[in-house]
Scaffold this active site. Sequence first.
Site, mmCIF file in Angstrom:
data_model
loop_
_atom_site.group_PDB
_atom_site.id
_atom_site.type_symbol
_atom_site.label_atom_id
_atom_site.label_comp_id
_atom_site.label_asym_id
_atom_site.label_seq_id
_atom_site.Cartn_x
_atom_site.Cartn_y
_atom_site.Cartn_z
ATOM 1 N N GLN A 1 39.327 34.472 88.126
ATOM 2 C CA GLN A 1 38.892 33.199 88.307
ATOM 3 C C GLN A 1 40.562 32.617 88.754
ATOM 4 O OE1 GLN A 1 36.220 31.586 88.721
ATOM 5 N NE2 GLN A 1 34.932 33.118 88.028
ATOM 6 N N SER A 2 41.154 33.083 89.558
ATOM 7 C CA SER A 2 42.435 32.581 89.933
ATOM 8 C C SER A 2 42.162 31.517 90.910
ATOM 9 C CB SER A 2 43.475 33.630 90.562
ATOM 10 O OG SER A 2 44.391 33.092 91.134
ATOM 11 N N ASN A 3 42.739 30.118 90.556
ATOM 12 C CA ASN A 3 42.377 29.171 91.732
ATOM 13 C C ASN A 3 43.445 29.431 92.814
ATOM 14 O OD1 ASN A 3 40.868 27.304 90.133
ATOM 15 N ND2 ASN A 3 42.539 27.078 88.791
ATOM 16 N N ALA B 1 44.503 32.259 94.130
ATOM 17 C CA ALA B 1 43.574 33.515 94.967
ATOM 18 C C ALA B 1 42.758 32.728 95.871
ATOM 19 C CB ALA B 1 42.911 34.416 94.308
#
Length: 341
Positions: free
Chosen positions: A83-85, A87
């Site tokens: 859930q990387s912002n 990325a």
Amino acid sequence: MSLIPSLDALPHVDLLDGPTLIQRLTRIEEHLGLAARGIRLFAKRDDTMSLGGGGNKLRKLEYHLGHARRIGADTLISTGGLQSNHARLTAAAAAKHGFACELFLSRMVPKDGIDYEANGNVLLDDLFGAKPLLLARGENGMAVAEARTAALAREGRKALVIPLGGSTPTGALGYTRCAREIAQQETTMDLRFDRVVVPNGSSGTQAGLVAGYVAMGRDPSVVRGYSVLADAAKARQSTVTFANETLGLLSLPPTVAGDDVHIDATQLGDGYGVATDAMKAAVRLAASREGLLLDPVYSGKAFAGLLGALRDGSVRDGETVLFVVTGGAPGLFAYREDMAS
Ligand SMILES: *Cc1c(COP(=O)(O)O)cnc(C)c1O
């Protein structure tokens, strides 16, 4: 007079729409009875940028894309949690500026289920046209990214690998620029912030701000980080290192010491990406009294820490406080089960 003139000589691609707004959180001030103590609470809206849903990573990406252009890259590769912002915003910036984008994501958080694995940032990565690949447990994202870069090079392509969270000295320059922006807004607003509060994950945000305060000849201990990933000693160490290396890029001496970097790790709870009751209450308070969306992993925990400091008197009477809203609201949809009442 221009502040930090050496910043303007470094390669940079515009991803923001200009300075982000600073707003007063009057309904939370009322709720906490801050007026009687002469405390003013402001939010810097780094969640409000028109590209890709916005967030702090776009400031770092302005300098990463500047570097990518300079070296003639055609592909951006990054790593991070599912859930990387970072990325998601790398994918959005790549879409907007014509780079291919590959994301090597890993299970950094002990969470599964359809919301976590397919909604929120994961859904958006896909819409932005990035190629997200979920790594097997134990696989090292940076090693996979480097191997992929070598494979692309054999096809005559050129990739830039942007490490976790975009946190490198180059990425941190984005928050050095933000420190300058805050100083300019202080002049316009005719005030000074005594405390500037940020979450600290991969440390580039706090490091860039600290470097900016030092570069402007101001006290960097105004910047207060709430660690959401590492223990206080580790977060302080990486922040000091990045801040000094960032000053190096600006041709300034590496004068940041451990004492200059304030880290509070009391909001970490059971670890990175694991919900806490204080985070849930803080997200709910900001949403229900200000219509302000925080996120469950970073800004919610940092705001919980700030609320605690406002309530227990750690924030002294008369202080003017700035909370940097770093974005990440898509994460709310991945944390539906934790956040729903
Ligand atoms: C990445 C992130 C942070 C933390 O920034 P770092 O530079 O990694 O310390 C804070 N808030 C949000 C919403 C983020 O995505």
